[in-house]
Design a protein around this motif. Structure first.
Motif, PDB file in Angstrom:
ATOM      1  N   ALA A   1       1.134  -1.436  -0.124  1.00  0.00           N
ATOM      2  CA  ALA A   1      -0.297  -0.123  -0.627  1.00  0.00           C
ATOM      3  C   ALA A   1       1.175   1.220  -0.194  1.00  0.00           C
ATOM      4  O   ALA A   1       1.098   1.931   0.910  1.00  0.00           O
ATOM      5  N   PRO A   2       1.036   1.758  -1.118  1.00  0.00           N
ATOM      6  CA  PRO A   2       1.903   2.970  -1.257  1.00  0.00           C
ATOM      7  C   PRO A   2       1.429   4.081  -0.506  1.00  0.00           C
ATOM      8  O   PRO A   2       2.215   5.200   0.305  1.00  0.00           O
ATOM      9  N   ASP A   3       0.378   4.604  -0.136  1.00  0.00           N
ATOM     10  CA  ASP A   3      -0.542   5.288   0.670  1.00  0.00           C
ATOM     11  C   ASP A   3      -2.017   5.079   0.483  1.00  0.00           C
ATOM     12  O   ASP A   3      -2.227   3.467   0.976  1.00  0.00           O
ATOM     13  N   SER A   4      -2.105   5.512   1.155  1.00  0.00           N
ATOM     14  CA  SER A   4      -3.966   5.866   2.594  1.00  0.00           C
ATOM     15  C   SER A   4      -4.828   5.225   1.372  1.00  0.00           C
ATOM     16  O   SER A   4      -6.064   4.736   2.315  1.00  0.00           O
ATOM     17  N   ARG A   5      -4.697   5.187   0.493  1.00  0.00           N
ATOM     18  CA  ARG A   5      -6.032   4.543  -0.685  1.00  0.00           C
ATOM     19  C   ARG A   5      -5.570   3.108  -1.857  1.00  0.00           C
ATOM     20  O   ARG A   5      -6.919   3.859  -2.334  1.00  0.00           O
ATOM     21  N   SER A   6      -4.806   3.546  -1.943  1.00  0.00           N
ATOM     22  CA  SER A   6      -4.085   2.820  -3.322  1.00  0.00           C
ATOM     23  C   SER A   6      -3.200   0.601  -2.417  1.00  0.00           C
ATOM     24  O   SER A   6      -3.154   0.951  -1.823  1.00  0.00           O
ATOM     25  N   LEU A   7      -3.685  -0.037  -3.015  1.00  0.00           N
ATOM     26  CA  LEU A   7      -2.585  -1.478  -3.234  1.00  0.00           C
ATOM     27  C   LEU A   7      -1.781  -1.415  -4.499  1.00  0.00           C
ATOM     28  O   LEU A   7      -2.717  -1.893  -5.222  1.00  0.00           O
ATOM     29  N   CYS A   8      -1.057  -2.086  -4.604  1.00  0.00           N
ATOM     30  CA  CYS A   8       0.117  -1.951  -5.357  1.00  0.00           C
ATOM     31  C   CYS A   8      -0.472  -3.939  -5.293  1.00  0.00           C
ATOM     32  O   CYS A   8      -0.050  -4.531  -4.338  1.00  0.00           O
ATOM     33  N   ILE A   9      -0.133  -4.905  -5.909  1.00  0.00           N
ATOM     34  CA  ILE A   9       0.165  -5.876  -6.203  1.00  0.00           C
ATOM     35  C   ILE A   9       0.893  -6.805  -7.578  1.00  0.00           C
ATOM     36  O   ILE A   9       0.882  -6.010  -8.531  1.00  0.00           O
ATOM     37  N   ALA A  10       1.534  -7.854  -7.506  1.00  0.00           N
ATOM     38  CA  ALA A  10       1.983  -8.334  -7.827  1.00  0.00           C
ATOM     39  C   ALA A  10       1.823  -9.983  -8.120  1.00  0.00           C
ATOM     40  O   ALA A  10       1.386 -10.300  -7.390  1.00  0.00           O
ATOM     41  N   LEU A  11       1.333  -9.948  -9.342  1.00  0.00           N
ATOM     42  CA  LEU A  11       0.867 -11.831  -9.737  1.00  0.00           C
ATOM     43  C   LEU A  11       1.661 -12.334 -10.707  1.00  0.00           C
ATOM     44  O   LEU A  11       2.345 -11.647 -12.170  1.00  0.00           O
ATOM     45  N   TRP A  12       1.757 -13.470 -10.912  1.00  0.00           N
ATOM     46  CA  TRP A  12       2.455 -13.898 -12.384  1.00  0.00           C
ATOM     47  C   TRP A  12       1.554 -14.220 -13.614  1.00  0.00           C
ATOM     48  O   TRP A  12       0.316 -13.899 -13.359  1.00  0.00           O
ATOM     49  N   PRO A  13       2.795 -13.346 -14.275  1.00  0.00           N
ATOM     50  CA  PRO A  13       1.418 -13.189 -15.887  1.00  0.00           C
ATOM     51  C   PRO A  13       0.662 -14.226 -16.040  1.00  0.00           C
ATOM     52  O   PRO A  13      -0.389 -14.014 -16.877  1.00  0.00           O
ATOM     53  N   GLN A  14       1.076 -15.939 -15.745  1.00  0.00           N
ATOM     54  CA  GLN A  14       0.221 -16.991 -15.882  1.00  0.00           C
ATOM     55  C   GLN A  14      -1.043 -17.341 -14.849  1.00  0.00           C
ATOM     56  O   GLN A  14      -2.094 -18.074 -15.682  1.00  0.00           O
ATOM     57  N   ALA A  15      -1.130 -16.543 -14.488  1.00  0.00           N
ATOM     58  CA  ALA A  15      -2.705 -16.861 -13.522  1.00  0.00           C
ATOM     59  C   ALA A  15      -3.194 -16.616 -13.861  1.00  0.00           C
ATOM     60  O   ALA A  15      -3.359 -14.927 -14.476  1.00  0.00           O
ATOM     61  N   ARG A  16      -4.612 -16.763 -13.704  1.00  0.00           N
ATOM     62  CA  ARG A  16      -5.363 -16.247 -14.281  1.00  0.00           C
ATOM     63  C   ARG A  16      -6.476 -14.732 -13.645  1.00  0.00           C
ATOM     64  O   ARG A  16      -7.180 -14.504 -14.589  1.00  0.00           O
ATOM     65  N   CYS A  17      -6.035 -14.750 -12.304  1.00  0.00           N
ATOM     66  CA  CYS A  17      -6.940 -13.112 -12.014  1.00  0.00           C
ATOM     67  C   CYS A  17      -5.638 -12.394 -13.085  1.00  0.00           C
ATOM     68  O   CYS A  17      -6.202 -11.444 -13.258  1.00  0.00           O
ATOM     69  N   ALA A  18      -4.800 -12.998 -13.126  1.00  0.00           N
ATOM     70  CA  ALA A  18      -3.574 -11.240 -13.753  1.00  0.00           C
ATOM     71  C   ALA A  18      -4.881 -11.348 -15.100  1.00  0.00           C
ATOM     72  O   ALA A  18      -4.668  -9.624 -15.395  1.00  0.00           O
ATOM     73  N   ARG A  19      -4.827 -11.616 -15.842  1.00  0.00           N
ATOM     74  CA  ARG A  19      -5.919 -11.881 -17.315  1.00  0.00           C
ATOM     75  C   ARG A  19      -6.930 -11.744 -16.967  1.00  0.00           C
ATOM     76  O   ARG A  19      -6.922 -10.956 -17.790  1.00  0.00           O
ATOM     77  N   ALA A  20      -7.483 -11.539 -15.676  1.00  0.00           N
ATOM     78  CA  ALA A  20      -9.078 -11.096 -15.571  1.00  0.00           C
ATOM     79  C   ALA A  20      -9.221  -9.701 -15.287  1.00  0.00           C
ATOM     80  O   ALA A  20      -9.741  -9.256 -15.564  1.00  0.00           O
ATOM     81  N   LEU A  21      -7.958  -9.531 -14.743  1.00  0.00           N
ATOM     82  CA  LEU A  21      -8.202  -7.931 -13.948  1.00  0.00           C
ATOM     83  C   LEU A  21      -7.126  -7.249 -15.185  1.00  0.00           C
ATOM     84  O   LEU A  21      -7.893  -6.004 -15.404  1.00  0.00           O
ATOM     85  N   ALA A  22      -6.520  -7.394 -15.819  1.00  0.00           N
ATOM     86  CA  ALA A  22      -6.463  -6.945 -17.714  1.00  0.00           C
ATOM     87  C   ALA A  22      -7.753  -6.755 -18.068  1.00  0.00           C
ATOM     88  O   ALA A  22      -7.475  -5.365 -18.517  1.00  0.00           O
ATOM     89  N   GLN A  23      -8.406  -7.451 -18.392  1.00  0.00           N
ATOM     90  CA  GLN A  23      -8.998  -7.416 -19.538  1.00  0.00           C
ATOM     91  C   GLN A  23     -10.496  -6.335 -18.699  1.00  0.00           C
ATOM     92  O   GLN A  23     -10.765  -5.213 -19.176  1.00  0.00           O
ATOM     93  N   ASN A  24     -11.160  -6.577 -16.867  1.00  0.00           N
ATOM     94  CA  ASN A  24     -11.811  -5.941 -16.322  1.00  0.00           C
ATOM     95  C   ASN A  24     -11.660  -4.747 -15.337  1.00  0.00           C
ATOM     96  O   ASN A  24     -12.652  -4.312 -14.841  1.00  0.00           O
ATOM     97  N   ARG A  25     -10.125  -4.950 -14.878  1.00  0.00           N
ATOM     98  CA  ARG A  25      -9.980  -3.917 -13.705  1.00  0.00           C
ATOM     99  C   ARG A  25     -10.370  -4.428 -12.504  1.00  0.00           C
ATOM    100  O   ARG A  25      -9.972  -2.556 -11.629  1.00  0.00           O
TER     101      ARG A  25
END
Length: 176
Positions: free
Chosen positions: A63-87
Motif C-alpha cells: 500500500a503506497p498510500d492510504s487509498r491504494s494497493l499495489c499487487i504483483a501477480l504471475w503473468p500466467q495466473a488467471r486473475c492477472a488476465r482477468a484483472l487486465a481485462q476488467n480491472r
C-alpha cells in the motif's frame, strides 16, 4: 444478525474508503518476516463470468498510500488476465479478529525495463479502494483465514518478496 437472548445486534460492520491504520501497517512492505503466513484472496471475474481466485502473500501486496494497493501477480495466473481485462477485483482476508472485503479498481503499473530482473517477470497493478468493509461478531473471534507456513527455501522466498516489494514501491512511485 441478533443475539436472541439479549436481542442485541451481534454483527459489527465498519465501512472504509481508505486503509485503517492497522491495515496500512500490514501492507507497508516492511517487517515481512513477522508477517509470514498472512494470505489474502484476490477475486476477479473473467470475460465469461467465471470467478477466479489468486492467493497472495504479504510479499505480493504493498500500500503506497492510504487509498491504494499495489499487487504483483504471475503473468500466467488467471486473475492477472482477468484483472487486465476488467480491472475490478475484491480482496478478502482475515485480520485483527475481523473478515475484510475490499473492492478495488486496478490499472496496470508501467514496466521498468531497468528493474526487470527485480520483477521476476511479474505483472503489477495498482488498485484504488472503492469500498472496504470489516465484519466482526461479538460471540466469535476470527483467529485466522487462509494461512501458510514457509517450508523449504524460506530465505530465498523472503529475498524474492523483498525484491518484489522494492519493485512495487518503484512502480507505484512511477505511476503517481
Amino acid at each position: 444478525m441478533t443475539d436472541s437472548a439479549a436481542g442485541k445486534p451481534t454483527l459489527e460492520q465498519q465501512l472504509f474508503d481508505q486503509w485503517p491504520d492497522g491495515l496500512r501497517a500490514l501492507f507497508d512492505g516492511t517487517s515481512l518476516v513477522s508477517k509470514i503466513g498472512f494470505t489474502a484472496s484476490l477475486l476477479t471475474t473473467d470475460t465469461i463470468g467465471h470467478l477466479r481466485t489468486s492467493l497472495l502473500g504479504i510479499g505480493e501486496l504493498y500500500a503506497p498510500d492510504s487509498r491504494s494497493l499495489c499487487i504483483a501477480l504471475w503473468p500466467q495466473a488467471r486473475c492477472a488476465r482477468a484483472l487486465a481485462q476488467n480491472r475490478r477485483a475484491a480482496l478478502t482476508f482475515v485480520f485483527d479478529d475481523a473478515f475484510y472485503q475490499v473492492q478495488l479498481e486496478f490499472v496496470p503499473l508501467p514496466v521498468d525495463d531497468d528493474a526487470r530482473d527485480a520483477s521476476a517477470g511479474l505483472v503489477c497493478f495498482r488498485g484504488s479502494i472503492d469500498m472496504g468493509e470489516a465484519q466482526r461478531v461479538r460471540y466469535a473471534r476470527l483467529t485466522s483465514g487462509i494461512t501458510f507456513a514457509l517450508e523449504e527455501g524460506k530465505d530465498a522466498t523472503l529475498e524474492r518478496w523483498m525484491q518484489q516489494i522494492d519493485y512495487l514501491k518503484r512502480a507505484a512511485g512511477r505511476s503517481s
